[in-house]
Every structure is written in structure tokens, then in C-alpha cells.
Design a protein around this motif. Structure first.
Motif, PDB file in Angstrom:
ATOM      1  N   ALA A 222       0.812  -1.209   0.000  1.00 37.54           N
ATOM      2  CA  ALA A 222       0.000   0.000   0.000  1.00 37.54           C
ATOM      3  C   ALA A 222       0.846   1.259   0.000  1.00 37.54           C
ATOM      4  O   ALA A 222       0.482   2.270  -0.616  1.00 37.54           O
ATOM      5  N   ALA A 223       1.988   1.220   0.668  1.00 37.83           N
ATOM      6  CA  ALA A 223       2.835   2.418   0.775  1.00 37.83           C
ATOM      7  C   ALA A 223       3.317   2.898  -0.587  1.00 37.83           C
ATOM      8  O   ALA A 223       3.571   4.095  -0.777  1.00 37.83           O
ATOM      9  N   GLN A 224       3.424   1.979  -1.555  1.00 38.44           N
ATOM     10  CA  GLN A 224       3.876   2.369  -2.890  1.00 38.44           C
ATOM     11  C   GLN A 224       2.919   3.357  -3.552  1.00 38.44           C
ATOM     12  O   GLN A 224       3.318   4.111  -4.443  1.00 38.44           O
ATOM     13  N   PHE A 225       1.660   3.360  -3.123  1.00 43.35           N
ATOM     14  CA  PHE A 225       0.647   4.125  -3.834  1.00 43.35           C
ATOM     15  C   PHE A 225       0.349   5.483  -3.204  1.00 43.35           C
ATOM     16  O   PHE A 225      -0.469   6.233  -3.718  1.00 43.35           O
ATOM     17  N   GLU A 226       1.038   5.813  -2.105  1.00 47.49           N
ATOM     18  CA  GLU A 226       0.867   7.153  -1.549  1.00 47.49           C
ATOM     19  C   GLU A 226       1.324   8.201  -2.556  1.00 47.49           C
ATOM     20  O   GLU A 226       0.683   9.243  -2.729  1.00 47.49           O
ATOM     21  N   SER A 227       2.415   7.927  -3.256  1.00 45.70           N
ATOM     22  CA  SER A 227       2.917   8.882  -4.242  1.00 45.70           C
ATOM     23  C   SER A 227       1.929   9.076  -5.385  1.00 45.70           C
ATOM     24  O   SER A 227       1.788  10.177  -5.919  1.00 45.70           O
ATOM     25  N   VAL A 228       1.224   7.987  -5.768  1.00 49.44           N
ATOM     26  CA  VAL A 228       0.213   8.086  -6.820  1.00 49.44           C
ATOM     27  C   VAL A 228      -0.912   9.022  -6.379  1.00 49.44           C
ATOM     28  O   VAL A 228      -1.358   9.907  -7.126  1.00 49.44           O
ATOM     29  N   CYS A 229      -1.368   8.861  -5.138  1.00 50.09           N
ATOM     30  CA  CYS A 229      -2.425   9.721  -4.602  1.00 50.09           C
ATOM     31  C   CYS A 229      -1.979  11.180  -4.589  1.00 50.09           C
ATOM     32  O   CYS A 229      -2.737  12.074  -4.999  1.00 50.09           O
ATOM     33  N   LEU A 230      -0.770  11.428  -4.129  1.00 49.48           N
ATOM     34  CA  LEU A 230      -0.272  12.801  -4.039  1.00 49.48           C
ATOM     35  C   LEU A 230      -0.120  13.432  -5.421  1.00 49.48           C
ATOM     36  O   LEU A 230      -0.421  14.625  -5.607  1.00 49.48           O
ATOM     37  N   GLN A 231       0.335  12.650  -6.386  1.00 49.36           N
ATOM     38  CA  GLN A 231       0.478  13.182  -7.747  1.00 49.36           C
ATOM     39  C   GLN A 231      -0.883  13.509  -8.360  1.00 49.36           C
ATOM     40  O   GLN A 231      -1.035  14.526  -9.054  1.00 49.36           O
ATOM     41  N   LEU A 232      -1.873  12.669  -8.100  1.00 51.24           N
ATOM     42  CA  LEU A 232      -3.219  12.945  -8.615  1.00 51.24           C
ATOM     43  C   LEU A 232      -3.806  14.193  -7.957  1.00 51.24           C
ATOM     44  O   LEU A 232      -4.434  15.021  -8.624  1.00 51.24           O
ATOM     45  N   LYS A 233      -3.585  14.351  -6.651  1.00 53.49           N
ATOM     46  CA  LYS A 233      -4.109  15.526  -5.958  1.00 53.49           C
ATOM     47  C   LYS A 233      -3.420  16.808  -6.442  1.00 53.49           C
ATOM     48  O   LYS A 233      -4.053  17.863  -6.532  1.00 53.49           O
ATOM     49  N   LYS A 234      -2.148  16.700  -6.761  1.00 54.39           N
ATOM     50  CA  LYS A 234      -1.429  17.874  -7.268  1.00 54.39           C
ATOM     51  C   LYS A 234      -1.942  18.269  -8.648  1.00 54.39           C
ATOM     52  O   LYS A 234      -2.108  19.456  -8.951  1.00 54.39           O
ATOM     53  N   ARG A 235      -2.218  17.271  -9.485  1.00 49.51           N
ATOM     54  CA  ARG A 235      -2.695  17.564 -10.841  1.00 49.51           C
ATOM     55  C   ARG A 235      -4.148  18.032 -10.834  1.00 49.51           C
ATOM     56  O   ARG A 235      -4.536  18.856 -11.675  1.00 49.51           O
ATOM     57  N   PHE A 236      -4.939  17.504  -9.887  1.00 48.21           N
ATOM     58  CA  PHE A 236      -6.366  17.850  -9.825  1.00 48.21           C
ATOM     59  C   PHE A 236      -6.669  18.392  -8.429  1.00 48.21           C
ATOM     60  O   PHE A 236      -7.190  17.677  -7.566  1.00 48.21           O
ATOM     61  N   PRO A 237      -6.344  19.664  -8.186  1.00 48.93           N
ATOM     62  CA  PRO A 237      -6.416  20.212  -6.831  1.00 48.93           C
ATOM     63  C   PRO A 237      -7.811  20.277  -6.234  1.00 48.93           C
ATOM     64  O   PRO A 237      -7.947  20.414  -5.014  1.00 48.93           O
ATOM     65  N   ARG A 238      -8.859  20.177  -7.049  1.00 49.88           N
ATOM     66  CA  ARG A 238     -10.209  20.152  -6.483  1.00 49.88           C
ATOM     67  C   ARG A 238     -10.433  18.898  -5.647  1.00 49.88           C
ATOM     68  O   ARG A 238     -11.210  18.907  -4.689  1.00 49.88           O
ATOM     69  N   ALA A 239      -9.761  17.811  -6.021  1.00 48.49           N
ATOM     70  CA  ALA A 239      -9.975  16.515  -5.363  1.00 48.49           C
ATOM     71  C   ALA A 239      -9.404  16.544  -3.948  1.00 48.49           C
ATOM     72  O   ALA A 239      -8.207  16.721  -3.750  1.00 48.49           O
TER      73      ALA A 239
END
Length: 345
Positions: A222-239
Motif C-alpha cells: 500500500a505504501a507504494q501508492f501514496e505517491s500516486v495519490c499525491l500526484q493525482l491531488k497535485k494535478r487535480f487540486p479540487r480533489a
């Protein structure tokens, strides 16, 4: 209680019995399914009012489909009519080392021919608190993508929470546009983003380092996917919340299943070991239905919402068909640790 609205395609599902291959079977089991309809069924089962919006032809198969949705207490009054056919998908259920197989027959379906302006979104969203769509809908046609964007923009203007399941399906993007061209404008309007281990990579080029979805051996960190979440939030700041489902595939009948949610911090669910899968189709949709229920019911407790979603989806793997026909009580029993499967008398 205010309602949730989902929008997308529902199809006739024709599946070979048991684990038979297409070439072996002389009969097919007929049910219905589709990502957004599956979510609506889950929510209705949990007591959340849910309306499903789509476009269906005027024929007996469409009437049969509508009656099935009504059986699960899904609202169908906002379904519009037109076109000449429903989409169909054929399912061959895999076993052990043989993967399941899906064949689509959905070209020129009624929903694929939808256009902006056909749905009165102001009316649809009356008394609504949540709108959900998936990446399957804009993959069908430019018209479907435009209608989906129209819905998202209306929901944003009305202050309705918008969620998406990225749901990348490479075999659907056939009308001249790619997911990476169409999806960003739609995801920009979303408050909640759900994806699986590879959706973010296929659509946005965002991936965890050193991860290969085809060789998990049942183990997904699961820890591998924290970076994926952060990158998505950075690209889509409304989320404000990004969620990743984590499936470890031992074989077609044996998967591990868990998830992570990134809100104010990273939340991790427990991992379930699902050793005898009955039907995994609709697993992600059952997760989304459970997640929306959890976020609506426990708005200040993201961990509880995530745990409910993962448990609900774990149970879906034991239910035949696209729809997750389970109750809140059944999900909560599993959350309490009752996974024995003992007969309830």
C-alpha cells in the motif's frame, strides 16, 4: 436524505455457465450490468436514494432492464429513451491460471449516441447530494464525453459532490480520441477520485516506482501508492480525496484485496484474502458504492468509510452477477471479523 445520481451505460450481460469457455457453451446466463448502474444498486441496497441516468431504446429488452433496476429500488425516472439498441457484453469466467474474458458488442448503442442537451441535468440533480461517473462513459463516444462534462459542470455549479472511478478500458477508446486527451477536463471537476493499481498510469502517466500489475504474486504494498495519490491531488487540486484499490492476483480464483485513501493523510485498509472468487466483475463498482455510502454516512471518519468500502467489495466477490446484493448489516458483520460463512438461522 438527499439522493446520489450516477450516469453511464448499462448492458445486457451474457455469461457462460460456471467456468465454461465460449466454444463449449450452448447456453448463456442473461443479467444486466454496467459500472454506474452497479454503484447505484449498491447505494440503494444500503438505504441511500439512488437515481441511475442513461439512454435506452424503446424495446422489450430495455423494459426488462428497467424492471431489474427497480427491483433493487434504483430510481429510473430520469432515464431518457432513444436510439435502437442496448450494448451487450459476453463474459467467460476464468479459473486458476486461465483469465476471465470479456467480449463487447456495444457499438452504436443508445447511450453512445447521446448528445449534450438531451438530459435536463438541472432537473436530474434536484434534491441530489452526490454525482458519480466513470471513465467508461467518455470512452464510448465524443457525445457521451460531452454529456458527461455537461453533467459535471452542472453538478459543480450546484455544489454537488462529484466522484469518478477512472476505470480505464483500452478496448473502448475507438472514436479517435484517447483517454489522456479527454479525461483531464472531466476529472478537474471531481472532489473524489478512485482508481486501481494501473488506472492512473494508463490515463495520466502516473505510476508507483517498481510496480508491475501483472506480477504481484498476491502481494501489493500500500505504501507504494501514496505517491500516486499525491500526484493525482497535485494535478487535480479540487480533489480532496484520492483512493486506490489494491488487488493482488494469485490466480483467477484467488486474489488479495485492500485499498488506500488519501485525504488529510494516508489511510490504509486491512487486506482480505479472497480464496474462492465467485464473480469479480463489478468488484471496483461495489467498492465505489461502499465508499460513497461510507463518506456520506461517516463524513468525519475516512478510515471507517474506506474499511466499509473494502469489506463491501470483498463480499461482492462472493455474489454472482454485476450487482452487489449485500446489506449494510452483512458488511458490518465482516468488519467486526465475522468471515466464517456460518449459516444464519
Amino acid at each position: 436524505m438527499k439522493k446520489t445520481v450516477t450516469f453511464g451505460e448499462i448492458m445486457l450481460r451474457l455469461a457462460t455457465p460456471g467456468y465454461m469457455r465460449f466454444i463449449q457453451s450452448n447456453s448463456l446466463n442473461a443479467t444486466f450490468g454496467g459500472g454506474e448502474a452497479n454503484v447505484a444498486v449498491s447505494l440503494a441496497n444500503y438505504g441511500i436514494p439512488a437515481d441511475f441516468v442513461t439512454r435506452l431504446p424503446q424495446n422489450d429488452i430495455a423494459e426488462w432492464c428497467i424492471s431489474e433496476l427497480r427491483k433493487y429500488n434504483v430510481g429510473t425516472n430520469q432515464i431518457i429513451r432513444g436510439g435502437t439498441r442496448m450494448g451487450i457484453y459476453f463474459l467467460e469466467t476464468g479459473a486458476v491460471a486461465r483469465a476471465s474474458k470479456v467480449v463487447y458488442d456495444r457499438a452504436n448503442s443508445s447511450i453512445a449516441e447521446i448528445r449534450p442537451g438531451m438530459v435536463d441535468w438541472e432537473e436530474v440533480f434536484r434534491e441530489a447530494q452526490w454525482f458519480h461517473w466513470t471513465g467508461i462513459t467518455p470512452a464510448l463516444s465524443q457525445g457521451a464525453a460531452d454529456a458527461c462534462l455537461e453533467a459535471i459542470q452542472t453538478a459543480n455549479r450546484l455544489g454537488i459532490t462529484v466522484s469518478t472511478d477512472l476505470n480505464y478500458r483500452k478496448n473502448l477508446w475507438k472514436y479517435g480520441k484517447t483517454a489522456s486527451e479527454i479525461m483531464p477536463a472531466l476529472v478537474e471537476g471531481c472532489d473524489v477520485i478512485l482508481g486501481n493499481e494501473e488506472d492512473a498510469e494508463k490515463v495520466f502517466g502516473i505510476q508507483p516506482e517498481g510496480f508491475d500489475v501483472t506480477h504481484t504474486g498476491g502481494e501489493v504494498d500500500a505504501a507504494q501508492f501514496e505517491s500516486v495519490c499525491l500526484q493525482l491531488k497535485k494535478r487535480f487540486p479540487r480533489a480532496k480525496k484520492v483512493i486506490i484499490t489494491l488487488r493482488g492476483s494469485v490466480n483467477a480464483n484467488h486474489n488479495t484485496w485492500s485499498g488506500v485513501l488519501h485525504g488529510d493523510k494516508l489511510y490504509r485498509s486491512r487486506r482480505y484474502d479472497i480464496t474462492h472468487i465467485v464473480d469479480r466483475v463489478g468488484g471496483g463498482d461495489s467498492f465505489m458504492g461502499g465508499l460513497i455510502y461510507g463518506l456520506v454516512t461517516y463524513p468525519s471518519d475516512p478510515q471507517r468509510a474506506l474499511d466499509f468500502a473494502v469489506a463491501a467489495s470483498c463480499l461482492k466477490h462472493t455474489v454472482y452477477g454485476d450487482f452487489n446484493a449485500v446489506s449494510v448489516a452483512e458488511v458490518e458483520n465482516l468488519l467486526k471479523g465475522d468471515g466464517s460463512g456460518r449459516v444464519s438461522r
